[in-house]
Design an enzyme around this catalytic site. Structure first.
Site, PDB file in Angstrom:
ATOM      1  N   SER A 182       0.804  -1.225   0.000  1.00  0.00           N
ATOM      2  CA  SER A 182       0.000   0.000   0.000  1.00  0.00           C
ATOM      3  C   SER A 182       0.834   1.272   0.000  1.00  0.00           C
ATOM      4  O   SER A 182       0.389   2.301  -0.495  1.00  0.00           O
ATOM      5  CB  SER A 182      -0.938   0.002   1.202  1.00  0.00           C
ATOM      6  OG  SER A 182      -0.212  -0.076   2.405  1.00  0.00           O
ATOM      7  N   HIS A 210      -5.032  -3.304  -2.868  1.00  0.00           N
ATOM      8  CA  HIS A 210      -4.648  -2.338  -3.909  1.00  0.00           C
ATOM      9  C   HIS A 210      -4.424  -2.989  -5.266  1.00  0.00           C
ATOM     10  O   HIS A 210      -3.933  -2.331  -6.189  1.00  0.00           O
ATOM     11  CB  HIS A 210      -3.394  -1.574  -3.468  1.00  0.00           C
ATOM     12  CG  HIS A 210      -3.639  -0.739  -2.255  1.00  0.00           C
ATOM     13  ND1 HIS A 210      -4.157   0.532  -2.315  1.00  0.00           N
ATOM     14  CD2 HIS A 210      -3.486  -1.019  -0.936  1.00  0.00           C
ATOM     15  CE1 HIS A 210      -4.298   1.012  -1.099  1.00  0.00           C
ATOM     16  NE2 HIS A 210      -3.892   0.083  -0.232  1.00  0.00           N
ATOM     17  N   LYS A 240     -11.548   0.384  -2.365  1.00  0.00           N
ATOM     18  CA  LYS A 240     -10.536   1.140  -3.128  1.00  0.00           C
ATOM     19  C   LYS A 240     -10.978   1.213  -4.592  1.00  0.00           C
ATOM     20  O   LYS A 240     -11.845   2.007  -4.910  1.00  0.00           O
ATOM     21  CB  LYS A 240      -9.164   0.537  -2.883  1.00  0.00           C
ATOM     22  CG  LYS A 240      -8.890   0.552  -1.355  1.00  0.00           C
ATOM     23  CD  LYS A 240      -7.502   0.333  -0.973  1.00  0.00           C
ATOM     24  CE  LYS A 240      -7.350   0.096   0.526  1.00  0.00           C
ATOM     25  NZ  LYS A 240      -7.769   1.192   1.397  1.00  0.00           N
TER      26      LYS A 240
END
Ligand code: PLP
Length: 393
Positions: A182, A210, A240
């Site tokens: 991250s 991610h 995300k």
């Protein structure tokens, strides 16, 4: 309580002295990329909304429709108030995308890690964890009360050495790593880890918060290479690239069934609101039907890094290391004066001496602005990074 307030004040003063005190700054996201802060319109490069799906018309519409039909909150745990059919639909879709037998959704990615690891691993077991793994993977391993041994970042040989030395002493062993890291944006050597897991009978778990939506054709970090690694525990978040909220685990049917029975953050926490499941489903539809769109964040990150004179990134996350916390704050202020919102990341989120700017690129960032930002970073931050660092010391 006076002693309590004195404790809090002393702690805050200590953080202030180290330039480590954080503040919540009122900021309104007005589109997927533009924000309003302190009366100014800024282009944000610090949001994990990689595909800007938080503001996608179809994603918003799906959430609004579900909200109208099913209400706002879930009301209770899925096991208590009943399982909303949208959750099952979302789980089936996630499992299909990740090519696993089943999936289980959670209230958030953080809750997923807190629930999964202690449900599978306990006192007497072993967890090997990448030293740069996300805080919630660490939190999950600590809750498991197992022996926790960090390994050098992305170092499969270190994992091998540790398992050779320690594996026999523990009934079960887990290897925990981010898929896409991250704060650094690099991708874990998943196939090498899977080979170590196989050799030593350890369970590999990846946190691909991610990766989903932005690498590996949108499927995540395990789909970047032509041959997939065998990762029996694939965790991630809906918050995300999917632009919604919630977490998930993709795994075998047996593991998912056990998680539904044993993960405390499934059993004792309110279920994911139906509107979030609907939004995540709509987001997955965009990702699966528009692979060219899903490829844009990484392409923009690469274009930025080329101009800024930084190494080619493997994901839409590009770190610009400046060293000391004060230097990172200064660099962030400089960019804000130029109309860019790029947050300073400081310890303990990253190790001491590696404070940085962390830039995240999204599909809708205008190319001209990406170029202007890259020129600024090259001339005023990368070139001066040691000077900024020294000045702050
Ligand atoms: C690698 C990683 N894992 C897990 C999480 C937690 O996910 P969530 O924000 O859904 O709680 C984050 C995000 O902050 C993350 O970066």
């Amino acid at each position: 309580m006076r002693s309590l307030d004195e404790f809090a004040t002393a702690k805050l003063e200590e953080l202030e002295r180290g330039s480590l005190r954080r503040a919540l700054v009122d900021t309104t996201r007005v589109t997927g990329i533009w924000v309003l802060r302190e009366g100014r319109r800024l282009l944000s490069f610090c949001c994990n909304d990689y595909l800007n799906l938080t503001h996608h018309p179809a994603v918003k519409e799906a959430a609004i429709e579900a909200l109208r039909r099913y209400g706002v909150g879930a009301g209770a745990s899925r096991l208590v108030s009943g399982n909303h059919p949208l959750l099952g639909e979302l789980e089936a879709r996630l499992a299909r995308l990740k090519q696993t037998e089943a999936a289980c959704v959670f209230g958030s990615g953080y809750l997923a890690n807190l629930g999964i690891i202690p449900a599978l691993i306990g006192p007497g077991d072993l967890v090997l964890i990448d030293e740069l793994a996300h805080a919630c993977l660490w939190a999950g391993t600590r809750l498991a009360r197992a022996a926790v041994v960090p390994f050098r970042h992305a170092d499969a040989r270190h994992v091998d050495a540790l398992l050779t030395e320690l594996r026999q002493r523990h009934p079960r062993a887990l290897i925990a790593t981010d898929g896409v890291f991250s704060m650094d944006g690099d991708i874990a050597p998943l196939r090498a880890f899977a080979a170590m897991a196989q050799r030593h009978d350890a369970w590999l778990m990846s946190d691909d918060a991610h990766g989903l939506g932005v690498v590996g054709g949108g499927r995540g970090s395990n789909f970047v290479e032509p041959t997939k690694a065998n990762i029996p525990l694939q965790m991630g978040t809906l918050s995300k690239a999917l632009g919604a909220y919630g977490g998930y685990l993709c795994a075998s049917a047996a593991v998912v069934e056990l998680i539904r029975n044993r993960a405390r953050t499934v059993i004792y926490s309110t279920g994911l609101p139906p509107a979030m499941a609907a939004a995540a489903l709509a987001a997955l539809e965009v990702i699966e039907s528009e692979p060219d769109y899903a490829a844009l964040p990484l392409a923009k990150a690469k274009a930025f890094a080329r101009i800024a004179g930084l190494p080619e990134p493997a994901s839409p996350i590009v770190p610009v290391l400046v060293g000391e916390p004060e230097a990172a704050l200064k660099a962030s202020r400089l960019l804000q004066e130029e109309g860019f919102l790029v947050v300073a990341i400081r310890p303990p989120t990253v190790p001491m001496g590696t404070a940085r700017l962390r830039l995240t690129f999204t599909a809708q960032h205008p190319d001209r602005e990406v170029e202007r930002l890259a020129e600024l970073v090259r001339k005023r931050i990368v070139a001066l990074a040691p000077a900024i660092t020294t000045e702050a010391q």
